[in-house]
Design a protein around this motif. Structure first.
Motif, PDB file in Angstrom:
ATOM      1  N   ALA A  35       0.498  -0.987   0.478  1.00  0.00           N
ATOM      2  CA  ALA A  35      -0.046   0.223   0.240  1.00  0.00           C
ATOM      3  C   ALA A  35       1.209   1.266  -0.046  1.00  0.00           C
ATOM      4  N   VAL A  36       0.767   2.259  -1.451  1.00  0.00           N
ATOM      5  CA  VAL A  36       0.998   4.248  -1.241  1.00  0.00           C
ATOM      6  C   VAL A  36       0.099   4.943   0.405  1.00  0.00           C
ATOM      7  N   THR A  37       1.255   4.875   0.982  1.00  0.00           N
ATOM      8  CA  THR A  37       0.760   5.600   2.226  1.00  0.00           C
ATOM      9  C   THR A  37       0.683   7.352   1.898  1.00  0.00           C
ATOM     10  N   LEU A  38       0.196   7.377   2.420  1.00  0.00           N
ATOM     11  CA  LEU A  38      -0.593   8.985   1.766  1.00  0.00           C
ATOM     12  C   LEU A  38       0.847  10.767   1.990  1.00  0.00           C
ATOM     13  N   GLU A  39       1.871  10.148   2.457  1.00  0.00           N
ATOM     14  CA  GLU A  39       2.842  11.251   2.851  1.00  0.00           C
ATOM     15  C   GLU A  39       4.067  10.881   1.505  1.00  0.00           C
ATOM     16  N   GLN A  40       3.779   9.290   0.787  1.00  0.00           N
ATOM     17  CA  GLN A  40       4.534   8.875   0.166  1.00  0.00           C
ATOM     18  C   GLN A  40       3.553   9.836  -1.405  1.00  0.00           C
ATOM     19  N   ALA A  41       2.553   9.355  -1.936  1.00  0.00           N
ATOM     20  CA  ALA A  41       1.409  10.285  -2.532  1.00  0.00           C
ATOM     21  C   ALA A  41       1.590  11.654  -2.671  1.00  0.00           C
ATOM     22  N   GLN A  42       1.729  11.796  -1.406  1.00  0.00           N
ATOM     23  CA  GLN A  42       1.664  13.191  -1.578  1.00  0.00           C
ATOM     24  C   GLN A  42       3.452  13.739  -2.134  1.00  0.00           C
ATOM     25  N   ARG A  43       4.686  13.142  -1.806  1.00  0.00           N
ATOM     26  CA  ARG A  43       5.958  13.491  -2.052  1.00  0.00           C
ATOM     27  C   ARG A  43       5.839  13.003  -3.910  1.00  0.00           C
ATOM     28  N   VAL A  44       5.318  11.434  -3.960  1.00  0.00           N
ATOM     29  CA  VAL A  44       5.344  11.390  -6.102  1.00  0.00           C
ATOM     30  C   VAL A  44       4.110  13.320  -6.566  1.00  0.00           C
ATOM     31  N   GLY A  45       3.118  13.222  -6.206  1.00  0.00           N
ATOM     32  CA  GLY A  45       3.072  14.452  -6.693  1.00  0.00           C
ATOM     33  C   GLY A  45       3.513  15.414  -7.022  1.00  0.00           C
ATOM     34  N   TYR A  46       4.073  16.164  -5.133  1.00  0.00           N
ATOM     35  CA  TYR A  46       4.755  16.767  -5.874  1.00  0.00           C
ATOM     36  C   TYR A  46       5.785  17.164  -5.849  1.00  0.00           C
ATOM     37  N   THR A  47       6.420  15.513  -6.438  1.00  0.00           N
ATOM     38  CA  THR A  47       7.543  16.003  -7.829  1.00  0.00           C
ATOM     39  C   THR A  47       7.096  15.601  -9.281  1.00  0.00           C
ATOM     40  N   PHE A  48       6.124  14.943  -9.102  1.00  0.00           N
ATOM     41  CA  PHE A  48       5.713  15.415 -10.896  1.00  0.00           C
ATOM     42  C   PHE A  48       5.536  16.730 -10.896  1.00  0.00           C
ATOM     43  N   LEU A  49       4.622  17.220  -9.748  1.00  0.00           N
ATOM     44  CA  LEU A  49       4.539  18.699 -10.108  1.00  0.00           C
ATOM     45  C   LEU A  49       5.363  19.509 -10.405  1.00  0.00           C
ATOM     46  N   LYS A  50       6.363  19.599  -9.851  1.00  0.00           N
ATOM     47  CA  LYS A  50       7.957  19.911  -9.852  1.00  0.00           C
ATOM     48  C   LYS A  50       8.381  19.795 -11.244  1.00  0.00           C
ATOM     49  N   ALA A  51       8.039  18.871 -11.867  1.00  0.00           N
ATOM     50  CA  ALA A  51       8.110  18.556 -13.014  1.00  0.00           C
ATOM     51  C   ALA A  51       7.880  19.069 -14.157  1.00  0.00           C
ATOM     52  N   LEU A  52       6.983  18.710 -13.606  1.00  0.00           N
ATOM     53  CA  LEU A  52       5.453  19.435 -14.822  1.00  0.00           C
ATOM     54  C   LEU A  52       6.030  21.090 -15.058  1.00  0.00           C
ATOM     55  N   LEU A  53       6.352  22.312 -14.256  1.00  0.00           N
ATOM     56  CA  LEU A  53       6.642  23.025 -13.941  1.00  0.00           C
ATOM     57  C   LEU A  53       8.111  23.329 -14.812  1.00  0.00           C
ATOM     58  N   ARG A  54       8.801  22.879 -14.010  1.00  0.00           N
ATOM     59  CA  ARG A  54      10.494  22.963 -14.851  1.00  0.00           C
ATOM     60  C   ARG A  54      10.276  22.576 -16.059  1.00  0.00           C
ATOM     61  N   PHE A  55       9.811  21.438 -16.487  1.00  0.00           N
ATOM     62  CA  PHE A  55       9.308  21.131 -18.049  1.00  0.00           C
ATOM     63  C   PHE A  55       8.880  22.755 -18.754  1.00  0.00           C
ATOM     64  N   ALA A  56       7.973  23.285 -18.106  1.00  0.00           N
ATOM     65  CA  ALA A  56       7.042  24.291 -19.317  1.00  0.00           C
ATOM     66  C   ALA A  56       7.536  25.271 -18.754  1.00  0.00           C
ATOM     67  N   PHE A  57       9.145  25.981 -18.343  1.00  0.00           N
ATOM     68  CA  PHE A  57      10.223  26.773 -18.269  1.00  0.00           C
ATOM     69  C   PHE A  57      10.793  26.523 -19.275  1.00  0.00           C
ATOM     70  N   MET A  58      11.294  25.423 -19.572  1.00  0.00           N
ATOM     71  CA  MET A  58      12.427  24.898 -20.138  1.00  0.00           C
ATOM     72  C   MET A  58      11.968  25.367 -21.478  1.00  0.00           C
ATOM     73  N   VAL A  59      10.755  24.750 -21.758  1.00  0.00           N
ATOM     74  CA  VAL A  59      10.111  25.182 -22.678  1.00  0.00           C
ATOM     75  C   VAL A  59       9.731  26.414 -23.877  1.00  0.00           C
ATOM     76  N   ALA A  60       9.541  27.504 -22.193  1.00  0.00           N
ATOM     77  CA  ALA A  60       9.485  28.972 -22.739  1.00  0.00           C
ATOM     78  C   ALA A  60      10.227  29.612 -23.344  1.00  0.00           C
ATOM     79  N   ASN A  61      11.704  28.641 -21.372  1.00  0.00           N
ATOM     80  CA  ASN A  61      12.570  29.882 -22.214  1.00  0.00           C
ATOM     81  C   ASN A  61      13.323  29.243 -23.372  1.00  0.00           C
ATOM     82  N   ASN A  62      13.229  28.340 -24.337  1.00  0.00           N
ATOM     83  CA  ASN A  62      13.577  28.276 -25.586  1.00  0.00           C
ATOM     84  C   ASN A  62      13.309  29.049 -26.842  1.00  0.00           C
ATOM     85  N   LEU A  63      12.103  29.174 -26.075  1.00  0.00           N
ATOM     86  CA  LEU A  63      10.958  29.699 -27.512  1.00  0.00           C
ATOM     87  C   LEU A  63      11.028  30.664 -27.444  1.00  0.00           C
ATOM     88  N   VAL A  64      11.867  31.645 -26.399  1.00  0.00           N
ATOM     89  CA  VAL A  64      12.178  33.035 -26.724  1.00  0.00           C
ATOM     90  C   VAL A  64      14.034  33.053 -25.851  1.00  0.00           C
TER      91      VAL A  64
END
Length: 370
Positions: A2-31
């Protein structure tokens, strides 16, 4: 399990951070990348009137682009500690940099750790696999004058001729100082088995952390860029022009990159930042080019010896977490490489402001014309 709430939150935070970083990188390249190209298009008259000033400005913009790439890793906690010789001492001289190759993150690491080495980044020339020509950064490297080399026996001879021609045409006309190459010809994981088989067949040392290097590009660079007084023979073509102030290639910088637990960082990790903060270790050893043999057989032995030494350095690092001290010394001294967050924010801001400026300009021109 079973996945604990803390583990799920950690995975969710990592995924969100990666998504935001990728969006920033794309914007960075586009300009940033279109802005670099447009600035240089506008400056073409200067290229005709004052080529030296044009390539100076291009070099500054190129360094800023590489700093933006470095910032993606820096802000994710991917830092660098340096060992061995202090390469800042030769940053204004011409040098060839030999680097072991483990993953795509090696290039990003070099983009970071060379930022504080004076004019090196804006005046350097990279040798890289031709596939990088088709990446988002390909147009920048093409304009800057980097060389894309095709791997494989069928292309080898032709590529070495093209490399020689490229160096003669672009290296000194654009005031290049350092040339960076990966003599192994590919990533460690892809070449290790073949290299070990070749070593066994030819009674050469068994290498685990590096592979035996290839001679071709190194030999061409030395023949083309070393001044006559260094090796006793005239350089090919007009690479060292009569009356030029250049002293020719003066140094070979043997650079060894080590990752903790031998787990290299790839470009995806550098961009998304999902790996925990990591310190990459970079070891330098400087050789005067006059001590590098010119004859192919002797040069092959010399180059092999450098990678055998890299193997020893990496073995020591993976066993102890540090590089060994230089010969005759009892302690190895490390230096933490740092970047200014203020400076990184400044160049990122310049990129986005430039993108906005070009957008407004094209909007204005569009309305005027249509």
């Amino acid at each position: 399990m079973a996945v604990t709430l803390e583990q799920a939150q950690r995975v969710g935070y990592t995924f969100l951070k990666a998504l935001l970083r990728f969006a920033f990188m794309v914007a960075n390249n586009l300009v940033a990348i279109p802005s670099y190209v447009l600035y240089l298009i506008v400056l073409q008259p200067l290229r005709i009137l004052d080529s030296k000033s044009f390539w100076y400005i291009e070099g500054v913009l190129f360094k800023w682009l590489l700093a933006m790439v470095a910032s993606w890793g820096w802000w994710a906690g991917y830092t660098v500690v340096e060992w061995g010789d202090d390469v800042k001492a030769v940053s204004e001289d011409e040098a060839m940099v030999l680097v072991n190759h483990q993953a795509t993150g090696d290039v990003c690491t070099l983009m970071m750790c060379l930022q504080d080495k004076g004019t090196v980044v804006r005046q350097m020339l990279w040798l890289m696999d031709h596939i990088f020509k088709y990446t988002n950064f390909g147009i920048v490297s093409l304009i800057h004058g980097d060389f894309f080399i095709r791997q494989g026996r069928t292309h080898r001879d032709q590529q070495l001729v093209l490399l020689k021609d490229h160096l003669e045409k672009y290296y000194r006309s654009r005031n290049r100082k350092w040339i960076v190459l990966f003599p192994e010809g590919g990533f460690l994981r892809k070449r290790r088995e073949t290299s070990q088989a070749f070593a066994k067949k030819n009674n050469l040392p068994f290498l685990k952390h590096v592979t035996l290097p290839r001679l071709g590009a190194t030999q061409v660079i030395l023949k083309t860029l070393v001044a006559p007084q260094e090796n006793g023979t005239p350089p090919a073509g007009d690479a060292v022009r009569k009356g030029s102030k250049s002293k020719g290639l003066q140094w070979v910088i043997d650079t060894t990159i080590a990752y903790p637990k031998a787990e290299p960082i790839d470009i995806q990790t550098w961009i998304l930042g999902y790996r925990q903060p990591t310190v990459t270790h970079v070891h330098y050893r400087i050789f005067p080019v006059k001590d590098v043999p010119a004859e192919p057989e002797a040069l092959t032995k010399w180059l092999y010896q450098r990678f055998i030494e890299k193997e020893d350095l990496l073995t020591h690092f993976y066993e102890t977490g540090a590089f060994p001290p230089p010969q005759g010394q009892t302690k190895a001294i490390s230096r933490e490489m740092t970047l200014s967050n203020l400076w990184l924010v400044a160049i990122q801001s310049f990129a986005f402001l430039s993108g906005g400026m070009w957008y407004c300009l094209f909007q204005y021109l569009y309305h005027c014309l249509f």
